[in-house]
Design an enzyme around this catalytic site. Structure first.
Site, short mmCIF file in Angstrom:
data_model
loop_
_atom_site.label_atom_id
_atom_site.label_comp_id
_atom_site.label_asym_id
_atom_site.label_seq_id
_atom_site.Cartn_x
_atom_site.Cartn_y
_atom_site.Cartn_z
N GLY A 27 0.49 -5.01 0.88
CA GLY A 27 -0.74 -5.04 0.07
C GLY A 27 -0.52 -5.67 -1.30
O GLY A 27 -1.46 -6.21 -1.89
N GLU B 175 4.74 -5.17 7.00
CA GLU B 175 4.01 -4.09 7.67
C GLU B 175 4.53 -3.78 9.07
O GLU B 175 4.55 -2.63 9.50
CB GLU B 175 2.51 -4.44 7.76
CG GLU B 175 1.76 -4.31 6.45
CD GLU B 175 1.76 -5.59 5.61
OE1 GLU B 175 2.62 -6.47 5.85
OE2 GLU B 175 0.92 -5.70 4.70
N ALA C 167 0.86 -1.18 0.00
CA ALA C 167 0.00 0.00 0.00
C ALA C 167 0.90 1.23 0.00
O ALA C 167 2.04 1.17 0.47
CB ALA C 167 -0.88 -0.01 1.24
N GLU D 98 -0.78 -9.26 -0.73
CA GLU D 98 -2.20 -9.54 -0.43
C GLU D 98 -3.07 -9.47 -1.68
O GLU D 98 -4.01 -10.25 -1.84
CB GLU D 98 -2.68 -8.54 0.63
CG GLU D 98 -1.99 -8.77 1.98
CD GLU D 98 -2.23 -7.65 2.98
OE1 GLU D 98 -2.04 -6.47 2.62
OE2 GLU D 98 -2.62 -7.95 4.13
N1 CO8 Z 1 4.57 3.26 -0.70
C1 CO8 Z 1 4.95 4.43 -1.26
N2 CO8 Z 1 6.08 4.58 -1.99
C2 CO8 Z 1 6.84 3.48 -2.16
C3 CO8 Z 1 6.50 2.24 -1.61
C4 CO8 Z 1 5.30 2.14 -0.85
N3 CO8 Z 1 4.86 0.99 -0.33
N4 CO8 Z 1 7.45 1.33 -1.94
C5 CO8 Z 1 8.37 2.00 -2.67
N5 CO8 Z 1 8.00 3.30 -2.81
C6 CO8 Z 1 8.71 4.36 -3.52
C7 CO8 Z 1 9.92 4.83 -2.73
O1 CO8 Z 1 9.55 5.77 -1.74
C8 CO8 Z 1 10.77 5.43 -3.84
O2 CO8 Z 1 10.26 6.69 -4.17
P1 CO8 Z 1 11.28 8.00 -4.18
O3 CO8 Z 1 12.26 7.67 -5.25
O4 CO8 Z 1 10.36 9.12 -4.51
O5 CO8 Z 1 11.89 8.06 -2.85
C9 CO8 Z 1 10.49 4.52 -5.03
O6 CO8 Z 1 9.27 3.85 -4.73
C10 CO8 Z 1 11.57 3.46 -5.24
O7 CO8 Z 1 11.74 2.76 -4.01
P2 CO8 Z 1 13.16 2.57 -3.29
O8 CO8 Z 1 14.08 3.69 -3.65
O9 CO8 Z 1 12.91 2.36 -1.84
O10 CO8 Z 1 13.65 1.24 -4.02
P3 CO8 Z 1 14.62 0.13 -3.41
O11 CO8 Z 1 14.92 -0.80 -4.54
O12 CO8 Z 1 15.76 0.75 -2.69
O13 CO8 Z 1 13.72 -0.65 -2.32
C11 CO8 Z 1 11.75 -1.78 -1.49
C12 CO8 Z 1 12.61 -1.38 -2.72
C13 CO8 Z 1 12.54 -2.76 -0.62
C14 CO8 Z 1 10.49 -2.43 -2.02
C15 CO8 Z 1 11.42 -0.51 -0.67
O14 CO8 Z 1 10.92 0.49 -1.55
C16 CO8 Z 1 10.41 -0.73 0.41
O15 CO8 Z 1 10.74 -1.25 1.44
N6 CO8 Z 1 9.16 -0.30 0.18
C17 CO8 Z 1 8.09 -0.36 1.17
C18 CO8 Z 1 7.60 -1.78 1.33
C19 CO8 Z 1 6.53 -1.83 2.41
O16 CO8 Z 1 6.74 -1.48 3.55
N7 CO8 Z 1 5.33 -2.29 2.03
C20 CO8 Z 1 4.22 -2.45 2.93
C21 CO8 Z 1 3.42 -1.18 3.01
S1 CO8 Z 1 2.12 -1.25 4.20
C22 CO8 Z 1 0.92 -2.20 3.45
O17 CO8 Z 1 1.07 -2.67 2.35
C23 CO8 Z 1 -0.35 -2.40 4.22
C24 CO8 Z 1 -1.41 -3.05 3.34
C25 CO8 Z 1 -2.73 -3.16 4.05
C26 CO8 Z 1 -3.60 -1.94 3.87
C27 CO8 Z 1 -4.99 -2.22 4.34
C28 CO8 Z 1 -5.81 -0.94 4.48
C29 CO8 Z 1 -7.19 -1.16 5.04
#
Ligand code: CO8
Length: 255
Positions: free
Chosen positions: A106, A129, A65, A109
């Protein structure tokens, strides 16, 4: 409909949805949810579509998400945020997730809402998460546990680690692992083979497969038996059996 966050096309009898927010590794925001649900609903209502594929980019199916969108939300707002994803899980047409790269939070999921998960050999699955001090909210504690068992699910959810495609296949999260270069062609081939079948029978089979995840065995077997008997009323069933006897390809009406 004019979609901003996804690409939608129909390839013969296959509905194709590509998540497209490359700047955010296809992070799922509210607009993307609305668009995916609208596209899937439209395919589901269209008899010319017999299977749906949802995919992302080579680098990411979806990295979860959208954390930046959720950061300032209150519990009251979160009650409505993403509520519609459940509609995607209710699509009656079979859905294949073609996963390359990250399928996290997400994203994992969303893949688990699909009927078949095809994983490229570079795919990475996880429920990270807890690293953000939130918990999975779109099925990660429930569907993952049913898919891989209690102990593997707890390992993934509580540590937030990622697992690769081979481990995901070993533990039953993915249907098949495919070399990354062949993922989309294999997804299309799989979808076409489903779409060539009788749609009413296929939808019945899908609904029973889903029921198996939430019904006691005896009740599930009874429901399966009712459904099995009822498909004998289909013209397509008569055609399928006649074609077998006549050693020819079936010409299903509802396909
Ligand atoms: N949300 C927003 N932006 C994201 C996300 C995300 N989940 N993942 C990556 N991005 C963005 C980064 O911020 C970055 O943007 P910018 O260049 O502007 O800073 C761009 O994508 C590229 O990402 P990275 O530079 O971080 O790329 P890396 O190769 O270094 O890392 C990863 C890749 C490991 C995937 C890393 O981006 C990461 O850890 N992302 C977050 C993963 C995460 O925590 N996901 C879970 C989110 S919470 C969730 O999913 C809850 C779902 C349930 C919701 C239910 C609601 C009712």
């Amino acid at each position: 409909m004019d979609y901003q966050t996804i690409r939608v096309e129909q390839k013969d009898r296959v509905g194709w949805i590509t998540l497209h927010r490359p700047e955010a590794l296809n992070a799922l925001n509210a607009q993307m949810m609305r668009e995916v649900v609208a596209a899937a609903d439209a395919f589901d209502a269209d008899e010319s579509v017999g299977a749906i594929v949802i995919t992302g980019s080579t680098r990411a199916f979806a990295a979860g998400a959208d954390v930046k969108e959720m950061e300032t939300k209150t519990p009251e707002q979160m009650r409505w945020h993403f509520a519609d994803w459940d509609r995607f899980a209710c699509v009656r047409t079979p859905v294949i997730a073609a996963v390359s790269g990250f399928a996290l939070g997400g994203g994992c999921e969303l893949a688990m809402m699909c009927d078949i998960i095809l994983a490229a050999d570079n795919a990475k699955f996880g429920q990270p998460e807890l690293n953000l001090a939130v918990i999975p909210g779109m099925g990660g504690t429930q569907r993952l546990t049913r898919a891989v068992g209690a102990y593997k699910a707890a390992d993934l959810v509580l540590t937030g680690r990622m697992m690769g495609a081979a481990e995901a296949e070993r533990c039953g999260l993915v249907s098949r692992v495919i070399p990354a270069d062949d993922l989309l062609s294999e997804a299309l081939k799989t979808a076409e083979s489903i779409a060539a079948k009788s749609l009413p029978s296929t939808m019945t089979a899908k609904s029973l497969l889903n029921a198996a995840l939430e019904t006691p065995l005896r009740e599930g077997l009874r429901t399966e038996n009712f459904a099995f008997v009822s498909v004998f009323g289909l013209d397509d069933r008569a055609e399928g059996m006649a074609a077998f006897r006549q050693k020819r390809k079936p010409e299903f009406i509802h396909r």
